[in-house]
Design an enzyme around this catalytic site. Structure first.
Site, PDB file in Angstrom:
ATOM      1  N   HIS A  57       4.966  -8.422   5.975  1.00 28.06           N
ATOM      2  CA  HIS A  57       4.081  -7.324   6.407  1.00 28.06           C
ATOM      3  C   HIS A  57       2.775  -7.322   5.605  1.00 28.06           C
ATOM      4  O   HIS A  57       2.703  -6.732   4.532  1.00 28.06           O
ATOM      5  CB  HIS A  57       4.833  -5.994   6.217  1.00 28.06           C
ATOM      6  CG  HIS A  57       4.143  -4.818   6.812  1.00 28.06           C
ATOM      7  ND1 HIS A  57       4.829  -3.706   7.253  1.00 28.06           N
ATOM      8  CD2 HIS A  57       2.834  -4.558   7.042  1.00 28.06           C
ATOM      9  CE1 HIS A  57       3.975  -2.812   7.719  1.00 28.06           C
ATOM     10  NE2 HIS A  57       2.744  -3.311   7.588  1.00 28.06           N
ATOM     11  N   ARG A  61      -6.874  -8.876   7.836  1.00 27.81           N
ATOM     12  CA  ARG A  61      -8.183  -8.378   8.307  1.00 27.81           C
ATOM     13  C   ARG A  61      -9.080  -9.410   8.983  1.00 27.81           C
ATOM     14  O   ARG A  61     -10.275  -9.144   9.172  1.00 27.81           O
ATOM     15  CB  ARG A  61      -8.983  -7.757   7.146  1.00 27.81           C
ATOM     16  CG  ARG A  61      -8.229  -6.765   6.300  1.00 27.81           C
ATOM     17  CD  ARG A  61      -7.927  -5.503   7.055  1.00 27.81           C
ATOM     18  NE  ARG A  61      -7.410  -4.453   6.193  1.00 27.81           N
ATOM     19  CZ  ARG A  61      -6.554  -3.516   6.616  1.00 27.81           C
ATOM     20  NH1 ARG A  61      -6.134  -3.492   7.858  1.00 27.81           N
ATOM     21  NH2 ARG A  61      -6.145  -2.571   5.795  1.00 27.81           N
ATOM     22  N   ASP A 274       3.215  -4.552   2.639  1.00 28.84           N
ATOM     23  CA  ASP A 274       2.262  -3.813   3.470  1.00 28.84           C
ATOM     24  C   ASP A 274       0.862  -3.899   2.842  1.00 28.84           C
ATOM     25  O   ASP A 274       0.147  -2.901   2.751  1.00 28.84           O
ATOM     26  CB  ASP A 274       2.689  -2.368   3.702  1.00 28.84           C
ATOM     27  CG  ASP A 274       1.938  -1.743   4.867  1.00 28.84           C
ATOM     28  OD1 ASP A 274       1.067  -2.417   5.458  1.00 28.84           O
ATOM     29  OD2 ASP A 274       2.202  -0.573   5.181  1.00 28.84           O
ATOM     30  N   HIS A 278      -8.522  -2.311   1.575  1.00 32.17           N
ATOM     31  CA  HIS A 278      -9.752  -1.630   2.007  1.00 32.17           C
ATOM     32  C   HIS A 278     -10.687  -1.607   0.811  1.00 32.17           C
ATOM     33  O   HIS A 278     -10.217  -1.491  -0.330  1.00 32.17           O
ATOM     34  CB  HIS A 278      -9.466  -0.175   2.398  1.00 32.17           C
ATOM     35  CG  HIS A 278      -8.589  -0.012   3.604  1.00 32.17           C
ATOM     36  ND1 HIS A 278      -9.041  -0.198   4.887  1.00 32.17           N
ATOM     37  CD2 HIS A 278      -7.287   0.325   3.707  1.00 32.17           C
ATOM     38  CE1 HIS A 278      -8.050   0.026   5.745  1.00 32.17           C
ATOM     39  NE2 HIS A 278      -6.971   0.334   5.055  1.00 32.17           N
TER      40      HIS A 278
HETATM   41  O1  DOR Z   1      -1.809   2.684   5.188  1.00 32.56           O
HETATM   42  C1  DOR Z   1      -1.773   1.922   6.138  1.00 32.56           C
HETATM   43  N1  DOR Z   1      -2.677   0.935   6.251  1.00 32.56           N
HETATM   44  N2  DOR Z   1      -0.832   2.076   7.083  1.00 32.56           N
HETATM   45  C2  DOR Z   1      -0.876   1.398   8.244  1.00 32.56           C
HETATM   46  O2  DOR Z   1      -0.067   1.641   9.107  1.00 32.56           O
HETATM   47  C3  DOR Z   1      -1.912   0.389   8.472  1.00 32.56           C
HETATM   48  C4  DOR Z   1      -2.530  -0.076   7.222  1.00 32.56           C
HETATM   49  C5  DOR Z   1      -3.862  -0.751   7.465  1.00 32.56           C
HETATM   50  O3  DOR Z   1      -3.943  -1.582   8.357  1.00 32.56           O
HETATM   51  O4  DOR Z   1      -4.817  -0.447   6.752  1.00 32.56           O
HETATM   52 ZN    ZN Z   2       1.111  -2.149   7.662  1.00 28.84          ZN
END
Ligand code: DOR
Ligand code: ZN
Length: 394
Positions: A57, A61, A274, A278
């Protein structure tokens, strides 16, 4: 081309043993004591030798938001964190919901990635034909709000996807709501809906990023597989407050979340990062998500050092288990015939998380300042030493 990894403690068949590994033409040829005869030798004395880790996961980007991360920087972060396979999510600004978008993404990864990248296909309310034509390894379905516009809006679409797609489903089951209570309630309902549809249609479904123990319990009661991420195991709503604009993530960090997850740890199928990078500028403007590739193994090791969990559990849940859930083939284990993807870990090396030292393009971490014991020293990808002595050569 052959290489011999000599003298390390090798994670083989679920335990550590003193072994050498001979890799020939990118694949593991043999595992055993006192092996000899290779073009090159790597001295692993005093080190732990692990299968290259697998992260099911990540959000790299690329294409669409490469100012946050791209396939090159993202896979460098992966390798530095000990991963040799990552599975990339579809919620880019130009989402992976058509065959054309999938091909474009795969071509970019082929050019830029330094380790293996697999791709999720995204489900929309309309792309049933595209899914059939793409026949993806795995389908990601967003049932609640995420970064970008990719989520199901029409309540009838979920059932239709279960009717049409026969492969591996992955669900963002996090529900929307103003309060933590509302969000969790909606999440539990989503998981139960997914669970009963999976059973009715005999489909295999995986629940992404469980943020508390009850999500795990409900998922398992329907026979689903479930992952969590280190930030849910080590950070809670108080940390979110301290982190301020940096602390926002879907699902949110929960009050009591870590304690409730640790209670269910033996029910969790795998650990994912995950990794959702950003820039801090975007975070200030409300972007949700944390980078995690370079801190995931280290944070899990803090739980090993505090005797919460075994080293074997960590490795299995970050390699063999995700490989099995997602049917990834000859990766995730040190085994004859498998790819020569190997992570060499120095379990004694101490370091402090510093965002500006990370390879991820976003250069920050929710774990800033954490002291960690254990660092990835070297990584072999398909038999090539691509990371050595704690750094990239090129
Ligand atoms: O915090 C998150 N960021 N949750 C998500 O479901 C997507 C992810 C993202 O793509 O930035
Ligand atoms: Zn995610």
């Amino acid at each position: 081309m052959s290489v011999l990894i000599k003298g390390g403690k090798v994670f083989y068949k679920g335990e550590f043993s003193d072994s050498d590994i001979l890799i020939e033409n990118g694949k593991i040829k043999s595992i055993g004591r006192n092996l000899n005869g290779a073009d090159e030798k790597y001295n692993a004395k005093g080190m732990l030798v692990l299968p290259g880790l697998i992260d099911p996961h990540v959000h790299l980007r690329d294409p669409g938001a490469t100012y946050k991360e791209d396939f090159h920087t993202g896979t460098r972060a992966a390798v530095a964190g000990g991963f040799t396979t990552v599975m990339d999510m579809p919620n880019n600004p130009y989402p992976t919901v058509t065959v054309a978008a999938l091909f474009e993404k795969a071509a970019l990864a082929k050019k830029k990635a330094i380790c293996e990248v697999r791709f999720y296909f995204g489900a929309t309310d309309h792309n049933f034909d595209e899914i059939e034509r793409a026949d993806p390894l795995s389908l990601k379905v967003y049932l609640g709000k995420t970064t970008g516009e990719l989520y199901l809006r029409n309540p009838g679409s979920l059932k239709k996807h279960f009717e049409n797609y026969k492969g591996q489903f992955v669900f963002h089951a996090t529900g929307d709501g103003k309060t933590e209570h509302e969000q969790l309630d909606a999440t539990y309902k989503n998981i139960a809906k997914v669970g009963s549809l999976s059973n009715r249609y005999r489909r295999s479904s995986h629940i992404a990023h469980a943020s508390c123990g009850k999500e795990v319990t409900i998922s398992k009661s329907f026979g689903l597989t479930v992952e969590t991420a280190p930030h849910y195991l080590f950070l809670d709503s108080k940390d979110a407050k301290k982190l301020g604009y940096r602390g926002t993530v879907y699902p949110n960090l929960r009050s009591g979340g870590p304690e409730s997850l640790w209670k269910k740890i033996d029910k969790i199928d795998c650990i994912a990062t995950d990794h959702a990078p950003h820039t801090l500028e975007d975070k200030k403007n409300g972007a949700h998500g944390f980078p995690g590739l370079e801190t995931s193994l280290g944070m899990m090791l803090t739980a090993y050092h505090s005797k919460k969990i075994g080293l074997e559990w960590i490795i299995e849940h970050m390699s063999e288990k995700p490989a099995a859930i997602f049917d990834l083939g000859r990766v995730g284990r040190i085994k004859e015939g498998f790819y020569g993807n190997i992570t060499v870990l120095d379990l004694k090396k101490e370091w402090t998380v510093k965002g500006n030292k990370l390879y991820t393009k976003c250069k920050w971490s929710p774990f800033e300042g954490r002291k960690i014991k254990g660092k990835v020293k070297s990584v072999f990808y398909k038999g090539n030493l691509i990371f050595d002595d704690f750094s990239f050569s090129g």
